[in-house]
Design an enzyme around this catalytic site. Structure first.
Site, PDB file in Angstrom:
ATOM      1  N   MET A 124      -2.797 -18.282 -29.099  1.00  0.00           N
ATOM      2  CA  MET A 124      -2.081 -19.531 -29.689  1.00  0.00           C
ATOM      3  C   MET A 124      -2.803 -19.917 -30.884  1.00  0.00           C
ATOM      4  SD  MET A 124      -0.085 -20.929 -27.794  1.00  0.00           S
ATOM      5  CE  MET A 124       0.043 -22.614 -28.110  1.00  0.00           C
ATOM      6  N   LYS A 158      -3.274 -15.170 -18.843  1.00  0.00           N
ATOM      7  CA  LYS A 158      -3.622 -16.300 -18.546  1.00  0.00           C
ATOM      8  C   LYS A 158      -4.879 -16.514 -17.615  1.00  0.00           C
ATOM      9  CE  LYS A 158      -1.888 -21.083 -17.546  1.00  0.00           C
ATOM     10  NZ  LYS A 158      -2.747 -21.524 -18.591  1.00  0.00           N
ATOM     11  N   PRO A 214      -1.429 -30.648 -22.209  1.00  0.00           N
ATOM     12  CA  PRO A 214      -1.465 -29.346 -21.525  1.00  0.00           C
ATOM     13  C   PRO A 214      -0.050 -28.381 -22.038  1.00  0.00           C
ATOM     14  CG  PRO A 214      -1.101 -31.079 -19.990  1.00  0.00           C
ATOM     15  CD  PRO A 214      -1.450 -31.538 -21.626  1.00  0.00           C
ATOM     16  N   HIS A 242       3.649 -17.467 -16.126  1.00  0.00           N
ATOM     17  CA  HIS A 242       2.913 -17.141 -17.366  1.00  0.00           C
ATOM     18  C   HIS A 242       2.697 -15.657 -17.312  1.00  0.00           C
ATOM     19  CE1 HIS A 242       2.266 -21.539 -17.666  1.00  0.00           C
ATOM     20  NE2 HIS A 242       2.131 -21.321 -18.818  1.00  0.00           N
TER      21      HIS A 242
END
Ligand code: NAP
Length: 255
Positions: free
Chosen positions: A14, A149, A116, A145
């Site tokens: 990210m 994660k 979130p 996901h």
């Protein structure tokens, strides 16, 4: 005047997408990067820090954080203490930590955002789910996901459950005498509803909210196929927090 941005976790999935987004917007200026394990000293002229305390006194407006649940609270606290308005996508905050950070932001008169989920479609899904739960109190959340994660359930699933429980009358679902012959088969419990976490390679971030009632069902689903789906929300967050004087939890509070 450009908004000066620090990106924490810039080497991650990210963080690196956020770095590109900031570089591509002429209203934003990338001024520093943070990652405790970075070996490089700079990236295209932007200084790289491995210790956040070296950023004390640094000239920046916003701290974008996509790091790890274990350091999210500490990093956001640090940002607020040092005058950087935080825009945090890292998940794993407890409600107490969020309240504590909101209090600190008020003391410091700084805006901030803990979200979130930065995808607009996911925000809408949460809103629609809360609305539907008034009429369909029997609900299960399935979040899916990628298998790297670290936390489960996802922050989005928890936030969805929180929003639903503000509307839905508290109810313990399933048969009163149900048992699990394999532990965890019914998923995690939140206010009587169930949350299930799926982890598979190939997935990015997906969520289904399934409602059941007498003779009918309703399924809401959102898919982030690519991390770029989060970037318009991060961009909006950066531009909004500098105008505000209190941290908010949830991108919907800025829309
Ligand atoms: P990731 O690829 O593992 O990236 C995290 C990065 O942060 C890694 O490069 C890690 O370095 C680095 N890091 C660890 N500790 C740090 C610290 N103290 N300071 C600065 N950097 C640090 O994870 P990701 O997939 O990008 O996800 C990051 C977070 O964002 C997770 O909590 C995830 O759930 C969340 N997320 C949020 C959204 C949203 O819309 N809000 C969307 C997707 C993901 P090392 O790898 O060297 O440890």
């Amino acid at each position: 005047m450009t908004i000066k941005v620090i990106v924490a976790g810039f080497k991650g999935r990210m963080g690196s997408t956020a770095l590109d987004m900031v570089k591509g917007d002429s209203e934003l200026e990338l001024v520093a990067l943070l990652d405790p394990f970075a070996a490089e000293k700079e990236v295209n002229g932007v200084p790289v820090f491995t210790d956040k305390t070296d950023l004390v006194g640094f000239d920046a407006d916003v701290w974008v954080d996509f790091t790890m649940p274990a350091v999210a609270y500490e990093n956001t606290h640090f940002a607020l203490e040092n005058g950087f308005a935080p825009v945090v996508g890292t998940t794993g905050f407890t409600p107490e930590q969020i309240n504590d950070l909101i209090g600190l932001s008020v003391d410091k008169k700084l805006g901030g955002l803990i979200a979130p989920n930065f995808a607009i479609g996911a925000i809408l899904l949460m809103e629609f789910a809360a609305k539907a739960s008034k009429y369909f109190p029997d609900v299960e959340i399935i979040e899916l996901h990628h298998d790297k994660k670290k936390d489960a359930p996802s922050g989005t699933a928890i936030k969805t459950a929180e929003l639903i429980s503000q509307v839905r009358e508290s109810k313990k679902q399933g048969a009163a005498d149900e048992t699990e012959s394999l532990a965890g088969a019914r998923g995690a419990e939140f206010d009587g509803m169930r949350i299930h976490s799926v982890r598979l390679p190939g997935l990015v971030a997906h969520q289904e909210v399934i409602f059941g009632a007498q003779g009918e069902g309703l399924t809401l689903r959102h898919d982030s196929y690519d991390r770029s789906s989060f970037m318009s929300g991060v961009n909006l967050g950066i531009k909004e927090v500098v105008k505000r004087d209190q941290l908010v939890y949830g991108l919907e509070k800025l829309l």
